[in-house]
Design a protein around this motif. Structure first.
Motif, PDB file in Angstrom:
ATOM      1  N   THR A   1       0.821  -1.209   0.000  1.00  0.00           N
ATOM      2  CA  THR A   1       0.000   0.000   0.000  1.00  0.00           C
ATOM      3  C   THR A   1       0.855   1.258   0.000  1.00  0.00           C
ATOM      4  O   THR A   1       0.375   2.340  -0.340  1.00  0.00           O
ATOM      5  CB  THR A   1      -0.933   0.014   1.224  1.00  0.00           C
ATOM      6  N   ASP A   2       2.140   1.134   0.390  1.00  0.00           N
ATOM      7  CA  ASP A   2       3.035   2.288   0.334  1.00  0.00           C
ATOM      8  C   ASP A   2       3.244   2.771  -1.093  1.00  0.00           C
ATOM      9  O   ASP A   2       3.497   3.957  -1.323  1.00  0.00           O
ATOM     10  CB  ASP A   2       4.402   1.938   0.938  1.00  0.00           C
ATOM     11  N   THR A   3       3.166   1.864  -2.062  1.00  0.00           N
ATOM     12  CA  THR A   3       3.489   2.217  -3.442  1.00  0.00           C
ATOM     13  C   THR A   3       2.588   3.328  -3.979  1.00  0.00           C
ATOM     14  O   THR A   3       3.084   4.373  -4.408  1.00  0.00           O
ATOM     15  CB  THR A   3       3.450   0.964  -4.325  1.00  0.00           C
ATOM     16  N   PRO A   4       1.264   3.187  -3.982  1.00  0.00           N
ATOM     17  CA  PRO A   4       0.436   4.308  -4.446  1.00  0.00           C
ATOM     18  C   PRO A   4       0.438   5.486  -3.472  1.00  0.00           C
ATOM     19  O   PRO A   4       0.297   6.635  -3.886  1.00  0.00           O
ATOM     20  CB  PRO A   4      -0.960   3.698  -4.582  1.00  0.00           C
ATOM     21  N   MET A   5       0.599   5.210  -2.164  1.00  0.00           N
ATOM     22  CA  MET A   5       0.618   6.313  -1.193  1.00  0.00           C
ATOM     23  C   MET A   5       1.792   7.245  -1.440  1.00  0.00           C
ATOM     24  O   MET A   5       1.659   8.477  -1.369  1.00  0.00           O
ATOM     25  CB  MET A   5       0.676   5.757   0.229  1.00  0.00           C
ATOM     26  N   LEU A   6       2.965   6.711  -1.745  1.00  0.00           N
ATOM     27  CA  LEU A   6       4.143   7.549  -1.977  1.00  0.00           C
ATOM     28  C   LEU A   6       3.966   8.426  -3.214  1.00  0.00           C
ATOM     29  O   LEU A   6       4.418   9.580  -3.232  1.00  0.00           O
ATOM     30  CB  LEU A   6       5.388   6.675  -2.117  1.00  0.00           C
ATOM     31  N   PHE A   7       3.333   7.895  -4.244  1.00  0.00           N
ATOM     32  CA  PHE A   7       3.042   8.732  -5.414  1.00  0.00           C
ATOM     33  C   PHE A   7       2.174   9.914  -5.019  1.00  0.00           C
ATOM     34  O   PHE A   7       2.440  11.066  -5.392  1.00  0.00           O
ATOM     35  CB  PHE A   7       2.341   7.904  -6.497  1.00  0.00           C
ATOM     36  N   CYS A   8       1.133   9.639  -4.257  1.00  0.00           N
ATOM     37  CA  CYS A   8       0.225  10.708  -3.835  1.00  0.00           C
ATOM     38  C   CYS A   8       0.911  11.688  -2.891  1.00  0.00           C
ATOM     39  O   CYS A   8       0.670  12.901  -2.974  1.00  0.00           O
ATOM     40  CB  CYS A   8      -1.009  10.096  -3.170  1.00  0.00           C
ATOM     41  N   PHE A   9       1.762  11.199  -2.006  1.00  0.00           N
ATOM     42  CA  PHE A   9       2.480  12.084  -1.082  1.00  0.00           C
ATOM     43  C   PHE A   9       3.387  13.024  -1.865  1.00  0.00           C
ATOM     44  O   PHE A   9       3.439  14.237  -1.588  1.00  0.00           O
ATOM     45  CB  PHE A   9       3.299  11.247  -0.088  1.00  0.00           C
ATOM     46  N   ALA A  10       4.101  12.490  -2.852  1.00  0.00           N
ATOM     47  CA  ALA A  10       4.980  13.336  -3.662  1.00  0.00           C
ATOM     48  C   ALA A  10       4.184  14.365  -4.452  1.00  0.00           C
ATOM     49  O   ALA A  10       4.587  15.542  -4.553  1.00  0.00           O
ATOM     50  CB  ALA A  10       5.802  12.459  -4.606  1.00  0.00           C
ATOM     51  N   LEU A  11       3.045  13.956  -5.003  1.00  0.00           N
ATOM     52  CA  LEU A  11       2.208  14.884  -5.771  1.00  0.00           C
ATOM     53  C   LEU A  11       1.634  15.970  -4.869  1.00  0.00           C
ATOM     54  O   LEU A  11       1.566  17.148  -5.249  1.00  0.00           O
ATOM     55  CB  LEU A  11       1.090  14.108  -6.463  1.00  0.00           C
ATOM     56  N   ALA A  12       1.207  15.597  -3.667  1.00  0.00           N
ATOM     57  CA  ALA A  12       0.678  16.577  -2.719  1.00  0.00           C
ATOM     58  C   ALA A  12       1.772  17.564  -2.303  1.00  0.00           C
ATOM     59  O   ALA A  12       1.517  18.770  -2.180  1.00  0.00           O
ATOM     60  CB  ALA A  12       0.112  15.872  -1.488  1.00  0.00           C
ATOM     61  N   LEU A  13       2.994  17.073  -2.098  1.00  0.00           N
ATOM     62  CA  LEU A  13       4.098  17.953  -1.703  1.00  0.00           C
ATOM     63  C   LEU A  13       4.444  18.934  -2.814  1.00  0.00           C
ATOM     64  O   LEU A  13       4.652  20.138  -2.561  1.00  0.00           O
ATOM     65  CB  LEU A  13       5.316  17.106  -1.331  1.00  0.00           C
ATOM     66  N   LEU A  14       4.511  18.457  -4.043  1.00  0.00           N
ATOM     67  CA  LEU A  14       4.759  19.361  -5.175  1.00  0.00           C
ATOM     68  C   LEU A  14       3.660  20.416  -5.271  1.00  0.00           C
ATOM     69  O   LEU A  14       3.939  21.610  -5.462  1.00  0.00           O
ATOM     70  CB  LEU A  14       4.825  18.547  -6.472  1.00  0.00           C
ATOM     71  N   SER A  15       2.416  19.997  -5.128  1.00  0.00           N
ATOM     72  CA  SER A  15       1.287  20.932  -5.211  1.00  0.00           C
ATOM     73  C   SER A  15       1.362  21.964  -4.086  1.00  0.00           C
ATOM     74  O   SER A  15       1.140  23.163  -4.316  1.00  0.00           O
ATOM     75  CB  SER A  15      -0.034  20.162  -5.129  1.00  0.00           C
TER      76      SER A  15
END
Length: 480
Positions: A129-143
């Motif tokens: 479950t970390d795999t999709p979560m890390l994508f979202c965390f990185a996208l949220a941080l960039l945003s």
């Protein structure tokens, strides 16, 4: 080459590196000889039973596997294929964030460090479950970074989408919300407009609301699971600083020794560089929480995974002017990245001494097939077990066998997904009960007796003897 052309060259090298690593991982997947791990098989089953939530996790990983298997079938290659693709997408977002915060070279190093990280190499082979979560965390941080520079409805909606989707991947995504609040409290430069906050909250809540309702309708089983099985703070007898040191050391193995070392070195710049201080807020609180948990109970290294998105960015900044350390850090990571997929190809034969190197990941399907043979020999069509690992593989490997598979019914809070959703129903006849107990099941009905049908030792993952018992179904239900 002109200075103006240098950033494009840096970007081109980074994109090529991410693409080549991803293609390499995908190319070797069909030759992977390892069985599905317990969690992999469980997440596959979740994908067959679409819902807004599951026993211990939110639903996104199940949805992803449902999509991949709908396209490629239920084979292990289709189950594993989304993993390197999602990590490649995350590396691209990390690269973009690094470029936006620190510049082209730092972004390129951060993106390459992510895609070659030891933990990412492992998570490109095992469903997490970390795999999709890390994508979202990185996208949220960039945003969020973009929103601290200038208000934008588009970036606010993107941040809300990333937070909501990330929460549907893993509840650890909420670390981002905590960090964003801390950032706003600690620095005016890290605040975003009230309008953008409202947009992000509206989008995020719209995505998460169905899962909240599912949790309410299912007695908050995910929360109960976390409290009773993960944290364990209420049952801890003493503080153990050794576990804290082990957890901290494990973080070097997550992102790579040089990369994580560069991140720690970069923290010395918190007061002098706002950007480093900003990213520290999105990493240190996560690490602190996990280290506190490790102080009181057993904890897994990946529980701090969310902290490493910012860590890669800080490491890229520190290493941007240190080519030798950059080469060493990426070289160490790349070596493991190249070696792991090859090791899985030889999972059934690669040994260290007398032990299989990947013994935890072989032998599971063989056990399930043997259980099916015993059931047919005994003339039984129903298999029951209380062991989550046995059930996970049986549901997957025996999916087309025609055999019915159930979890041993239990009283009180179910210990796993199978006991929650697939408990044995009452009825007549006998079942084949699989266990590691040499004495068989503890029957609740007086007079019910179990007869041993088979015993054997599994190859690979299990070092314990397995037993199959012929048991009346009434054994599992107290007489009225």
């Amino acid at each position: 080459m002109s200075p103006a052309a240098q950033p494009d060259r840096t970007l081109a090298w980074a994109l090529a590196g991410i693409a080549l690593v991803t293609l390499y991982r995908l190319a070797l997947l069909p030759f992977n000889a390892a069985d599905l791990f317990t969690d992999d098989a469980q997440y596959w089953l979740w994908g067959q039973e679409l819902a807004w939530g599951y026993y211990s996790k939110p639903p996104l990983i199940g949805w992803i596997l449902r999509l991949s298997t709908a396209i490629g079938g239920d084979g292990m290659t289709a189950i594993r294929a989304p993993l390197p693709l999602i990590h490649a997408a995350t590396a691209l977002v990390v690269l973009a964030a690094g470029r936006a915060i620190f510049g082209p070279r730092a972004g390129a190093i951060a993106g390459l460090a992510y895609v070659t990280a030891p933990a990412v190499a492992v998570a490109s082979l095992l469903v997490s479950t970390d795999t999709p979560m890390l994508f979202c965390f990185a996208l949220a941080l960039l945003s969020h970074w973009k929103l601290t520079r200038a208000p934008s409805v588009g970036w606010a909606a993107m941040m809300g989408f990333a937070i909501g989707l990330g929460t549907l991947a893993k509840y650890a995504m909420l670390y981002f919300v905590l960090s964003a609040l801390l950032a706003a409290l600690l620095s005016r430069r890290a605040r975003i407009s009230a309008r953008d906050v409202g947009v992000a909250l509206a989008v995020g809540f719209a995505l998460v609301a169905p899962n909240l309702w599912w949790n309410y309708s299912n007695s908050f089983s995910a929360v109960t699971h976390v409290v009773e099985h993960n944290a364990g703070l209420e049952n801890a007898a003493r503080y153990d600083f050794g576990r804290v040191l082990e957890m901290l050391a494990a973080q070097f193995a997550v992102s790579g020794p040089v990369i994580f070392g560069a991140y720690l070195a970069g923290l010395a710049l918190i007061r002098r560089d706002f950007r480093v201080g900003y990213l520290a807020i999105f990493s240190l609180p996560v690490l602190a929480v996990v280290l506190v948990v490790a102080l009181r109970s057993e904890a897994n290294a990946n529980w701090a995974a969310a902290a490493h998105v910012a860590a890669f960015l800080v490491a890229g900044f520190v290493l941007r002017a240190r080519p030798r350390w950059t080469a060493a850090g990426l070289g160490i990571n790349l070596a493991l990245t190249l070696a792991l997929p090859v090791a899985t190809v030889f999972a059934t034969s690669l040994r260290i001494g007398d032990d299989l190197l990947l013994k935890r990941y072989v032998g599971r399907a063989e056990v399930s097939r043997h259980i099916a043979e015993v059931a047919r020999t005994e003339g039984l069509d129903t298999i029951v077990s209380g062991d989550r690992s046995t059930l996970a593989d049986a549901f997957y490997t025996l999916r087309d066998s025609g055999l019915a598979i159930y979890a041993e019914p239990v009283e009180g809070f179910p210990p796993h997904h199978y006991a929650q959703r697939h408990p044995l129903p009452p009825g007549p006849g006998e079942v084949l009960f699989v266990t590691t107990s040499a004495t068989g099941p503890d029957c609740r009905e007086e007079g019910a007796r179990a007869v041993e049908a088979a015993r054997w030792r599994a190859r690979g993952y299990s070092t314990r003897e397995l037993f199959a018992w012929r048991v009346p179904r009434s054994c599992f239900f107290p007489a009225e």
